[in-house]
Design an enzyme around this catalytic site. Structure first.
Site, PDB file in Angstrom:
ATOM      1  N   LYS A  55       0.858  -1.183   0.000  1.00 25.57           N
ATOM      2  CA  LYS A  55       0.000   0.000   0.000  1.00 25.57           C
ATOM      3  C   LYS A  55       0.891   1.229   0.000  1.00 25.57           C
ATOM      4  O   LYS A  55       1.796   1.350   0.827  1.00 25.57           O
ATOM      5  CB  LYS A  55      -0.909   0.021   1.223  1.00 25.57           C
ATOM      6  CG  LYS A  55      -1.839   1.236   1.231  1.00 25.57           C
ATOM      7  CD  LYS A  55      -2.846   1.202   2.351  1.00 25.57           C
ATOM      8  CE  LYS A  55      -3.816   2.378   2.217  1.00 25.57           C
ATOM      9  NZ  LYS A  55      -4.855   2.369   3.272  1.00 25.57           N
ATOM     10  N   SER A  57       0.968   5.679  -0.633  1.00 22.14           N
ATOM     11  CA  SER A  57       0.314   6.950  -0.910  1.00 22.14           C
ATOM     12  C   SER A  57       0.466   7.259  -2.394  1.00 22.14           C
ATOM     13  O   SER A  57       1.467   6.884  -3.018  1.00 22.14           O
ATOM     14  CB  SER A  57       0.962   8.064  -0.084  1.00 22.14           C
ATOM     15  OG  SER A  57       0.903   7.786   1.292  1.00 22.14           O
ATOM     16  N   ALA A 110      -1.158  13.282   2.067  1.00 26.45           N
ATOM     17  CA  ALA A 110      -1.434  14.471   2.875  1.00 26.45           C
ATOM     18  C   ALA A 110      -0.403  15.557   2.601  1.00 26.45           C
ATOM     19  O   ALA A 110      -0.745  16.741   2.469  1.00 26.45           O
ATOM     20  CB  ALA A 110      -1.440  14.100   4.359  1.00 26.45           C
ATOM     21  N   HIS A 148      -6.262   9.670   9.004  1.00 29.80           N
ATOM     22  CA  HIS A 148      -6.774   8.475   9.694  1.00 29.80           C
ATOM     23  C   HIS A 148      -7.786   8.857  10.776  1.00 29.80           C
ATOM     24  O   HIS A 148      -8.614   9.747  10.573  1.00 29.80           O
ATOM     25  CB  HIS A 148      -5.629   7.667  10.297  1.00 29.80           C
ATOM     26  CG  HIS A 148      -4.633   7.144   9.313  1.00 29.80           C
ATOM     27  ND1 HIS A 148      -4.951   6.846   8.009  1.00 29.80           N
ATOM     28  CD2 HIS A 148      -3.305   6.871   9.443  1.00 29.80           C
ATOM     29  CE1 HIS A 148      -3.872   6.402   7.386  1.00 29.80           C
ATOM     30  NE2 HIS A 148      -2.861   6.419   8.226  1.00 29.80           N
TER      31      HIS A 148
END
Length: 281
Positions: A55, A57, A110, A148
């Site tokens: 996984k 970003s 982010a 999150h």
């Protein structure tokens, strides 16, 4: 055949969707060796090409597209679920320029959304995501970008939302917010990648059809998190885009990568976005 290393985070949305793979519940799936780390560590593992399936970003994906291609399922994307920029008091966004802002990793989406929102926000320091709210509350940093479960609990720290970075993305582009995806090494055998794609999709489907079966595993990896926050986080990040991005989700991913390229944050890559779209003839 060796087990494939599979990297994902211990966050409830990830442990929920990967429960079946972690417990070898899918017939004919490749063997997987789970590697659980926070998302920024996984991003750096991908940069180092340390994992077979990981996984990442979408910010990090932009840096590793020559080595990794996306799967169509397992990702984190949605609406009203993006990172928030918070501070101890309400201020205008331009007042933050020059001040220290904590981000949950330099390769996170982010961080990318922060840089795309205002390139003048250059004084960015990295903290583990769970340390950002206390740091803002204590005044160690002027503001922080939270992700999150933090985006669900920041009022408990007396913090104010200054910018909804995900909301700004939605308003500017009309797209859902692309946060993270599941990437697979391009140098794996195509037949194996097909099995990985199928297995991840099946794991997501099983989790979405019966959340109760994943609950013990999710709770095991998030022992301090209240049940209501666990459920809210799964609801927020596990949705139809997790099952398959579809045309809408794919457009969002391409948009954020193109904006990152145009801003000089990542290099251009002409390889197919998805691993199985690559022509190996």
């Amino acid at each position: 055949m060796r087990a494939l290393s599979l990297g994902y985070s211990p966050s409830p949305n990830d442990t929920h969707i990967f429960h079946a793979l972690a417990h070898s519940l899918i017939p004919d799936a490749p063997a997987f060796d789970p590697v659980l780390r926070d998302i920024e560590t996984l991003n750096h593992f991908a940069v180092d090409q340390a994992l077979d399936v990981v996984k990442v970003s979408f910010h990090a994906l932009g840096l590793v597209r020559k080595q990794y291609g996306l799967l169509h399922s397992g990702g984190a994307m949605g609406r009203a679920c993006g990172p928030l920029l918070v501070a101890r008091k309400q201020v205008r966004p331009e007042q933050l320029r020059g001040l220290e802002i904590a981000i949950p990793g330099r390769l996170t989406s982010a961080a990318l959304l922060t840089r795309l929102f205002d390139p003048a926000l250059r004084n960015l320091s990295v903290l583990p995501y769970h340390e950002i709210m206390p740091a803002v509350q204590e005044g160690t940093v002027a503001a922080g970008v939270i992700i999150h479960d933090s985006r669900l609990t920041f009022p408990e720290y007396g913090l104010q939302m200054v910018v909804d970075l995900g909301g700004g993305w939605e308003e500017a582009t009309g797209h859902p917010i692309p946060l993270a995806g599941i990437a697979v090494r391009r140098d794996l055998d195509r037949a194996l990648i097909e099995r990985v794609e199928s297995a991840v999709g099946d794991s997501v489907s099983r989790a979405r059809k019966n959340r109760a079966k994943t609950r013990a595993y999710v709770r095991q990896l998030a022992p301090q998190m209240p049940d209501e926050v666990i459920e809210a986080q799964i609801d927020l990040y596990v949705n139809d885009y997790t099952s398959n991005y579809g045309a809408v989700g794919e457009a969002a991913i391409r948009e954020i990568l193109e904006r990152a390229e145009a801003s000089g944050i990542v290099d251009r890559c002409d390889l197919p976005l998805f691993a199985l779209d690559e022509d190996r003839s």
